[in-house]
Design an enzyme around this catalytic site. Structure first.
Site, mmCIF file in Angstrom:
data_model
loop_
_atom_site.group_PDB
_atom_site.id
_atom_site.type_symbol
_atom_site.label_atom_id
_atom_site.label_comp_id
_atom_site.label_asym_id
_atom_site.label_seq_id
_atom_site.Cartn_x
_atom_site.Cartn_y
_atom_site.Cartn_z
ATOM 1 N N HIS A 135 -5.708 3.735 6.782
ATOM 2 C CA HIS A 135 -6.404 4.796 6.055
ATOM 3 C C HIS A 135 -7.430 4.172 5.107
ATOM 4 O O HIS A 135 -7.387 2.984 4.829
ATOM 5 C CB HIS A 135 -5.407 5.652 5.268
ATOM 6 C CG HIS A 135 -4.680 4.865 4.224
ATOM 7 N ND1 HIS A 135 -3.570 4.101 4.509
ATOM 8 C CD2 HIS A 135 -4.925 4.697 2.902
ATOM 9 C CE1 HIS A 135 -3.156 3.501 3.403
ATOM 10 N NE2 HIS A 135 -3.962 3.841 2.413
ATOM 11 N N HIS A 173 -13.377 0.273 2.505
ATOM 12 C CA HIS A 173 -12.792 -0.638 3.489
ATOM 13 C C HIS A 173 -11.480 -0.057 4.002
ATOM 14 O O HIS A 173 -10.884 0.817 3.374
ATOM 15 C CB HIS A 173 -12.540 -2.017 2.872
ATOM 16 C CG HIS A 173 -11.449 -2.003 1.854
ATOM 17 N ND1 HIS A 173 -11.672 -1.577 0.557
ATOM 18 C CD2 HIS A 173 -10.140 -2.333 1.929
ATOM 19 C CE1 HIS A 173 -10.536 -1.658 -0.120
ATOM 20 N NE2 HIS A 173 -9.591 -2.108 0.694
#
Length: 179
Positions: free
Chosen positions: A34, A121
Site C-alpha cells: 500500500h 513510495h
C-alpha cells in the site's frame, strides 16, 4: 491506499528474479502493499470520528489522477540499507497535494504529524540490520514502469498489532466525461 491488483501483480512479477538474491531484504506480501499518505501512530478513540470527517474533507477536492509504480530505491545508505521501495510516476503532484491536506487536517485536530517532506513510495521489503545486505539491489528495478491506474479512492486504516482494519473509504472526484 492500495494500488489495484493488476499493478501489484505486475510489480510482483518484475520483483520475482530478485526474491532469492543474496543480500535481499525480507520482502513484503504483494497483497498487503500500500501507499501511506500519512502515518499518525496512536489516535485517541475520541478523535477518530473527527479524523474520519477531516479525511473525507481532505480527499473530496482531489482531482482525477493517473498513477503508476515506477523505478525503485532504498532508504538508508548503500552499506546499511533499511527499506527497499518502488517509486511512483504520473500525477504525483496530485498525491503530494492530498498528503499535504491530510497532514493539515490531522494537525487541525491536534495530532502529531512528522515534519518531513512527503516521498511517495511503496515499501517492498526491509533489510534486517544484522544480516548481509545488498544496497545496490533496487537499481535492478530502476527501469521498471508498471501499468497506469486511476486514483479513485483513499482508505483510512487503523493498524493494531500488525492487523489493518478499514475505518472508511473515500472516493476522489470522478474524471470528467469527454465529448
Amino acid at each position: 491506499m492500495a494500488p489495484p491488483a493488476p499493478a501489484r501483480a505486475d510489480l510482483a512479477a518484475a520483483l520475482e528474479p530478485l526474491r532469492g538474491a543474496p543480500g535481499a531484504p525480507r520482502w513484503g506480501d504483494p497483497a498487503r502493499w500500500h501507499l501511506t499518505l500519512l502515518f499518525l501512530g496512536a489516535v485517541p478513540p475520541g478523535l477518530l470520528p473527527g479524523l474520519t470527517a477531516a479525511v473525507g474533507d481532505a480527499v473530496a477536492p482531489t482531482p482525477p489522477a493517473t498513477l503508476r509504480l515506477a523505478g525503485a530505491g532504498r532508504f538508508g545508505p548503500r552499506r546499511r540499507p533499511q527499506v527497499c521501495w518502488a517509486g511512483l510516476d504520473g500525477d504525483v503532484a496530485v498525491l503530494t497535494g492530498l498528503a499535504g491536506r491530510l497532514a493539515e487536517a490531522a494537525r487541525g485536530l491536534g495530532l502529531p504529524v512528522e515534519d518531513r517532506p512527503f516521498r511517495p513510495h511503496l515499501t517492498l521489503g526491509r533489510w534486517h540490520p544484522r544480516r548481509p545486505a545488498d544496497g545496490d539491489l533496487p537499481e535492478r528495478l530502476g527501469g521498471y514502469r508498471g501499468p497506469d491506474w486511476p486514483l479513485r479512492e483513499v482508505t483510512l486504516v487503523r493498524s493494531t498489532a500488525g492487523r489493518h482494519t478499514v475505518v472508511a473509504t473515500f472516493t476522489t472526484r470522478a474524471p470528467s466525461a469527454r465529448a
